[in-house]
Design an enzyme around this catalytic site. Structure first.
Site: not given
Lengths: 553, 553
Positions: B132, B207, B231
């Site tokens: 990420k 996310s 997330s």
């Protein structure tokens, strides 16, 4: 509502009224003065019956052994400690809640239980156990040094108290704290001042000063204090006791009353104080074995891990002689040097510990302690209109002098403080790892040895002659720390350090404050420090160091 | 300074420019549309060479096995995943940083290392590993969805990345995030919108949507997301993946860029996402075995503990069908019921889970997320003058509607929130303990099974048709959670629930949103939840549940 002076007078009278008449000794302080004795423990040894002196000289571990082997009953033990605590309180003003009757009743029940089942309730069966006032018990007030809290009883018993009770501990007193527990001495408008049991003209330290004073007078074998800036370690050090500051999440704090509840950047922790090192381990192992993470979400699920270091194994130590800001007094420096020598003599390795950001550790910790500009304290004081304490005035001035806002922080300023703490923790850990470059076998140190306080204490009303420089950093870092008695001040050996040039005003103040005669025979303790959540290792290393010291020529 | 639109255009072009020309496919979206394929993974299976499809169908565990047994080289594997990721990105817009060249170079080095030494670097030797965007790598930007952060490179590599690199992982992309990572979908002014790899008309979730989208397209076998409100779990659930939300302090977050750094009441955590459950365990055990507590002060020193539950051992589950606020859609309810039946069939015990303070969990969590009234986000947006995101407007309105102040909290209000959290944690733990009264053997449940999200997802631009009710509570509680794929939406079986009377506006909105056809064939995942710091147990139980489900008639 009553005037605060009335509440205070009634509260003090009520505490004393819980002492049986036959144990009241209205002239005890005068008697000590006439006999020219300053050491409350020795004085009590002289006036109590020999069998009680013998009992109160035992640590918790020995007490349980004596109960198990039927040499003593819980009742005999409880009686001896209640009696001694009653007298100690009249000298030292160390208790805030007294409940001997209930304790003696429980001792009888425990004796009956053992007689009928042949079993002990647990590793603390029949041991009188003292609690700092913050710990909540059913139907007993928790005032934490505030007049406005007189009459308030918590709705829940503290988890730790429940666990200890289940393991056979007998609660018999709660001990005095300074207002809001925010001081390194133990004084409040509510209860007055708690004296040092080793030398009554000294401060007991704080904030667990009631606990330290009572245990040092041998009025309790084992108890718990709390520590957010040194509050277990300072009274332990000032009175020659052992104390453990565990890391947050090792010993349950659930339902213990506190100041600034919800402040989670530097957590107050609860830990044992005793005149015996093995009692600290008895307590800590017992509590960990209770798996209190099943009840308290803040407790980390780490079972007891025996430290595999053997007496013969080589350990690596970092010695922090001073923090570069306030040089410790000569007796403390001598204790460090003697410890260094003896460790090397026993084959251990010692390197220097000099963390380059010591000043920031202190500054950031103070930002946490003063984050609300003492608004909470002031509000609670205002409820009863008791005067604002000297401590709070000093603390506020300190914050303003350092560029503080004169008002509470915003949440974003708080997060900035939080980030600074994280960074310091990372730097400290890195510095610790880097000691691998200093040791002969390329392994980092096992433990730091350092002062607890730059002096062996201070006289009452001299709290400003001190500083938490050697305790606070480990609260911020959340490391495990054991206080270990090393020696006592020796007028002949501990001459003033003429060569030292003061680094700053605090340092000068501390050096000017030294007088070998004044501190004569006061205990000198040091700190054994291990990393976060290394309680087993820290206790085991303290034991190894103590064993090395015991062979000191 | 450049106009923000220029910065955006250049950034997007730069990302694409890192894809070799031979892997560019400018008409790929049109081609999918023409072939009437919505599933990017299936589409890629159809257009890539068979040997590459075979390689990219393997999980990390199998990849390492194939390298070890010399059936495949790291280079072959890296090439196949880079190629597939390049195409996946052109469909899904899932990457933000691409560095295939460096990855392929490292693959060569790893092959050479293995050839010359006969040893693997570690359990991830030669495995392409996606990160990420928040995870910092040398010389690579970290923009976390902000235009104003374009060009910014962190000065330190994230500790986790270092550890994974040392164990042989090959980094080749960083994946897209929504602005500031504060959304349950993955959209930003900077990178645009990330699509769902299972059905491109759906949202990838967020996310960690870039990560979920890439892994679901099999453009990466294994990667890490972060989770402060769901997330990791939301994109995993929306794309039929496995994901672990570890407790804070189990997997190192040190030097990972984040929003609201220093906010410590609900900690963002970092954890693995994969199309294989065993890969989650491979990752977690590996990371724990690195003993990262020696580097990251936030990591708790708990070694890997094998969960002693056997396939044959009876487990106790609490099933939370719904939280009393927003009823999950029929496919989710069916997944819960099927799981319940199959567990009972295998001799496990299932009780109902109904925590009475669910609403408070959500309210308090939202107080944390909105504590600074999004001032930080706004400040960073303002630096580049990029427009304020829809998400922030929604979130602010939500806070104001709930009686928020319209400004950041004070430190004392923050401490009040902290106290509320502690109380809820205690209540949750108590409720968990009390399940002992419901089970036949008087033991509390081992795990909760519950939805991840009340629907199987939402179409792009429909984020308001959702709620984090089933993920946020476990962030507040800091419990360990595994997302487990259970089934897929079945138009025939999952008829609308006519009988249910909506409890409130959110519930009505969610029910009205259901349309079996619209969700047809979307994956349905559930959450396996264990207590704080029980990652090993949670992974092991997920494996047991999966094994039971695999025998479902």
């Amino acid at each position: 509502m009553q005037h605060w002076t009335t509440i205070v007078a009634e509260k003090r009278a009520r505490t004393l009224s819980r002492i049986p008449n036959e144990w009241m000794h209205p002239n005890i302080i005068q008697d000590m003065a006439e006999k020219n004795v300053k050491n409350a423990c020795k004085y009590l040894d002289g006036i109590l019956p020999v069998d009680e002196v013998n009992i109160t000289s035992l640590d918790a571990t020995a007490l349980v052994e004596n109960i198990a082997s039927k040499k003593l009953t819980s009742y005999q033990i409880c009686y001896a400690f209640c009696h001694r605590a009653a007298l100690a309180h009249q000298i030292l003003n160390c208790c805030i809640e007294i409940f001997f009757e209930e304790a003696l009743e429980r001792a009888k029940q425990l004796d009956a239980y053992y007689a009928s089942t042949g079993k002990l309730k647990g590793p603390l069966h029949g041991v009188p156990f003292s609690l700092k006032d913050q710990v909540n018990l059913p139907n007993i007030e928790t005032t934490i040094g505030y007049v406005s809290k007189v009459g308030q009883k918590a709705d829940k018993m503290s988890l730790l108290a429940k666990l200890l009770h289940e393991q056979g501990a007998i609660f018999f007193v709660k001990t005095a704290v300074p207002t809001a527990m925010l001081a390194s001495e133990t004084v409040s408008t509510l209860h007055g001042r708690t004296l040092n049991a080793v030398n009554t003209s000294f401060s007991s330290g704080g904030s667990s000063g009631g606990e330290g004073s009572l245990i040092a007078a041998k009025g309790s074998p084992l108890g718990v204090g709390t520590d957010i800036g040194g509050s277990i370690r300072i009274p332990a050090a000032f009175q020659g006791l052992y104390g453990l500051r565990p890391s947050h999440g090792r010993v349950p704090y659930m339902d213990v009353t506190n100041s600034y509840e919800g402040q989670e950047l530097i957590s107050s922790v609860i830990g044992p104080m005793s005149s015996s090192l093995r009692d600290l381990e008895l307590f800590t192992k017992l509590v960990v074995d209770c798996e209190s993470w099943r009840y308290d979400p803040d407790v980390v699920p780490i079972p007891w891990r025996n430290f595999d270091g053997q007496q013969t194994q080589k350990l690596r130590f970092g010695i922090m002689t001073w923090d570069g800001m306030v040089l410790p007094h000569p007796p403390i420096l001598r204790a460090l040097e003697e410890t260094r020598k003896v460790l090397i003599h026993h084959g251990h390795e010692v390197v220097e510990w000099n963390f380059p950001h010591s000043e920031e550790l202190i500054d950031v910790a103070e930002q946490v302690y003063g984050a609300d500009f003492f608004n909470e304290v002031e509000e609670i004081l205002n409820e009863s209109e008791e005067p604002v304490s000297d401590y709070m005035q000093l603390a506020r001035n300190n914050i303003l002098a350092k560029g503080g806002l004169g008002k509470p922080l915003s949440v974003r300023q708080w997060w900035e403080v939080s980030l600074k703490i994280r960074k310091l923790k990372q730097q400290y850990l890195e510095h610790w790892r880097d000691t691998a470059n200093q040791t002969s076998d390329g392994k980092p140190i096992d433990s730091i040895i350092c002062p607890v306080w730059p002096s062996a204490g201070f006289h009452d009303r001299e709290v400003e002659h001190g500083c938490e420089n050697y305790t606070m950093p480990f609260n911020l870092l959340d490391y495990s720390c054991v206080v270990l008695p090393i020696t006592e001040v020796d007028e002949m050996k501990d001459k003033p350090n003429q060569a030292h040039l003061a680094k700053n005003a605090s340092d000068k103040k501390m050096q000017d404050f030294y007088d070998a005669k004044k501190f004569g025979k006061m205990p000198v303790c040091l700190q054994i420090v291990c990393k976060r959540l290394e309680e087993e290792k820290c206790l085991a290393i303290a034991s190894i160091v103590e064993s090395c010291l015991s062979t000191m020529p």
